[in-house]
Structure formats: C-alpha cells, structure tokens
Design an enzyme around this catalytic site. Structure first.
Site, short mmCIF file in Angstrom:
data_model
loop_
_atom_site.label_atom_id
_atom_site.label_comp_id
_atom_site.label_asym_id
_atom_site.label_seq_id
_atom_site.Cartn_x
_atom_site.Cartn_y
_atom_site.Cartn_z
N LEU A 194 10.90 1.30 7.03
CA LEU A 194 10.62 1.76 5.96
C LEU A 194 11.08 3.08 5.38
CD1 LEU A 194 8.12 1.43 3.70
CD2 LEU A 194 7.01 3.15 4.88
N GLU A 212 12.24 2.57 14.04
CA GLU A 212 11.29 3.52 13.67
C GLU A 212 9.96 3.26 14.29
OE1 GLU A 212 9.74 2.64 9.59
OE2 GLU A 212 9.85 0.60 10.02
N LYS A 245 6.54 -1.79 1.90
CA LYS A 245 5.33 -1.21 2.41
C LYS A 245 4.13 -2.15 2.42
CE LYS A 245 3.19 3.12 3.51
NZ LYS A 245 3.41 3.09 4.65
N TYR A 282 0.81 -1.24 0.01
CA TYR A 282 0.03 -0.19 -0.10
C TYR A 282 0.96 1.16 0.02
CZ TYR A 282 1.05 0.90 5.05
OH TYR A 282 1.56 1.17 6.06
N1 PDD Z 1 2.89 4.92 7.46
N2 PDD Z 1 7.55 3.90 9.00
C1 PDD Z 1 6.49 3.09 8.95
C2 PDD Z 1 6.43 1.68 9.46
C3 PDD Z 1 5.34 3.68 8.18
O1 PDD Z 1 4.00 2.70 8.10
C4 PDD Z 1 5.28 4.83 7.66
C5 PDD Z 1 4.29 5.54 7.04
C6 PDD Z 1 6.71 5.61 7.70
C7 PDD Z 1 6.68 6.95 7.20
O2 PDD Z 1 6.64 6.84 5.72
P1 PDD Z 1 6.15 8.18 4.83
O3 PDD Z 1 6.56 9.42 5.23
O4 PDD Z 1 6.29 7.53 3.45
O5 PDD Z 1 4.51 8.35 5.13
C8 PDD Z 1 7.49 5.20 8.39
C9 PDD Z 1 1.81 5.35 6.72
C10 PDD Z 1 1.36 6.87 6.87
C11 PDD Z 1 0.36 4.76 7.07
O6 PDD Z 1 0.66 3.32 7.51
O7 PDD Z 1 -0.65 5.14 7.49
#
Ligand code: PDD
Length: 287
Positions: A205, A180, A147, A33
């Site tokens: 991620l 993270e 992801k 996703y």
């Molecule tokens: N989450 N780390 C993890 C485990 C994440 O699921 C996300 C993003 C990030 C930050 O990535 P980005 O800057 O590309 O949003 C880091 C999304 C927002 C979610 O699962 O809702």
C-alpha cells in the site's frame, strides 16, 4: 452528546450504528477504506487520502458514492459532532447492499460509513524504547496497492505479532524481501545513513504517511533509496522504523528478537519523526 457515526445518509449514535446484513462489505469484503489522521482538528493530507480512495474505488469498479465536496462536508460535520481534535477519521465505501451473489449487482448504491476515534499521543516509553517487530510470510493477493477492507492476512499477521509480544509483523515475500507491515510501511536506515523503503508497486500500500515523508526526506537532502530490502539486511541495519496515519513515524528496535543497530531508537529516525510532526503542525485548516 454520545459519539456518532455516519451511515448511509444518517448520523447515528455510534453504539446503534448498523449496516444491512447483505452489505457486500460484510459478505465479500467488497469495499475500500481510508484512515485519515486528525491533528488539532485538522485532517492531515486529506486530499491525498481522498485521491487514494478514488483510485481504490476505480480499481474495483465501485462508483463514487458522492462528490468529494460532500465527503468533506460529512467528515467535518462528524468531527464537529464528536468534538474530534486528535485521532482519526475512518471512511469505508462498499459496493452496496444486494442479494448475495458474487458478480457485481445491478443498480446497488455504494454504501458509506464514517466513524471517528480520539487517540492519545504515543507514549514516551514507545518513543524511548522503540517497538518490536516479527517477520511473517506475506500471504496476501497481488493488489496490495488497493486499500481494500479484505484484511484477513493482515489481521492474522498482527495477531502473530501480539502473540509474540511485538507491535507489528513485517510481511516477507517469496524472495525473502520485506513488503510492509500489516498496517504500516516498513523502513530501514543503512550503515551509511541511506533511508530505504520498498518502492510503491502492487506489492504494498502506498502509504500517505510514506508519500509525505518521502517529500520531507528529499527536501531535507537525506540519501534515499526506494527499493526492496531483505530480512537479513533489515536485521543488520543501523535503524528501522515504521510509518502510518495512526503511528506517524515510530522507531523499531528489535526484529525477530534481534536488536536493530545499538538496540535504541535511531537518531535519523528521531529526526524524521520530528520533521513529520513539524509538517503536520504546519498544516492549515481547509474548507
Ligand atoms: N493502515 N500498509 C498497510 C497494509 C496499511 O494498512 C497501512 C495503513 C499503511 C500505511 O498507510 P498510511 O500511511 O496511508 O496510513 C501501509 C491503516 C492506518 C489501517 O488499516 O488502520
């Protein structure tokens, strides 16, 4: 018009939008996703998100469901139907629908779902008081760079945070180093104003907000270290913050109940948040 979702070729009222019970995303979490932020009607870093989607699909050997141009067209049509100005676009691609069997099915077509959600800006309270995080063991697999919709450890970690009255849980590897958050990347600022975030390996991620903020940090000439940091280092850091598509840059003022720095949102954190917001505001609409 009620909110709509896109499901496998159709726009449906959000409340009635359904997928098949043998969608492999539902049965095996066999899918990926993206969450793309939308600011003033513009998809922020859309191509970076679509590059990461392509990569996640490739790593799991799921075929591209359609061309990038088609994905972009559907995104814009859904945003138009939902009059989305500020919030995010969610897109999910699974390996498709097939009788339940662990091995890859023959000839299944990747299934695509898109939804949008309008979001309010973060409250003044969050920005003036900062957020609390707790730390939890990182219980995930070795490919956190993909992801994937398989998010159970993240769900459990976030709930542990909520149960503890915190906003986020920072996951900690076996060596005591922060990987993270459960849905955000983790950052600290050292006593001598060096911005530190874990290097992008299979352990995290590689957030798109992270990538864009790294560019801004380098352009602005701030000191930067991409390396792992321990929970102890984080607790004695001058500042801490998190990034994600839905949070942008948000200050952290407590880790496991201990104040970070002087217990107030950090000055450098505030500057970085502003640089990121200025960047987002500078983006132009693209076809
Ligand atoms: N989450 N780390 C993890 C485990 C994440 O699921 C996300 C993003 C990030 C930050 O990535 P980005 O800057 O590309 O949003 C880091 C999304 C927002 C979610 O699962 O809702």
């Amino acid at each position: 018009m009620p909110r709509q979702a896109y499901v496998n070729g159709r726009y449906r009222p959000h409340d009635d939008a359904v997928v098949h019970i043998e969608d492999r995303g539902y049965q095996f979490a066999d899918g990926v996703y993206e969450v793309v932020p939308v600011h003033n009607g513009i998809l922020v870093d859309e191509d970076l998100h679509l590059d990461r989607l392509d990569r996640s699909l490739r790593e799991l050997r799921i075929g591209a469901p359609m061309s990038r141009a088609a994905l972009k067209l559907i995104s814009r049509e859904l945003m138009r139907r939902n009059a989305l100005t500020n919030g995010f676009l969610y897109m999910q691609v699974t390996r498709g629908v097939a009788p339940r069997d662990h091995k890859f099915p023959n000839g299944a077509k990747p299934a695509v779902v898109m939804t949008t959600r309008q979001m309010k800006p973060h409250s003044d309270k969050v920005l003036s008081e900062g957020l609390k995080v707790i730390t939890v063991p990182d219980q995930r697999w070795d490919r956190c760079d993909i992801k994937s919709v398989s998010l159970l450890p993240n769900v459990l970690g976030k709930q542990a945070a909520v149960d503890a009255g915190a906003y986020e849980a920072w996951q900690v590897d076996r060596d005591g180093m922060v990987t993270e958050g459960t849905s955000t990347n983790a950052w600290i600022v050292t006593g001598d104003n060096r911005v530190v975030t874990r290097q992008a390996t299979h352990a995290i991620l590689n957030g798109i907000t992270r990538v864009s903020l790294l560019h801004l940090i380098r352009n602005e000439g701030y000191e930067l270290e991409e390396r792992a940091f321990s929970v102890e280092e984080a607790k004695s850091a001058k500042e801490a913050f998190l990034t994600s598509s839905t949070s942008f840059v948000l200050p952290i003022t407590q880790i496991d109940g201990q104040p970070v720095g002087n217990g107030h949102p950090g000055i450098l954190t505030g500057k970085l948040r502003q640089h990121y917001i200025d960047y987002v505001r500078s983006l132009k609409r693209s076809a």
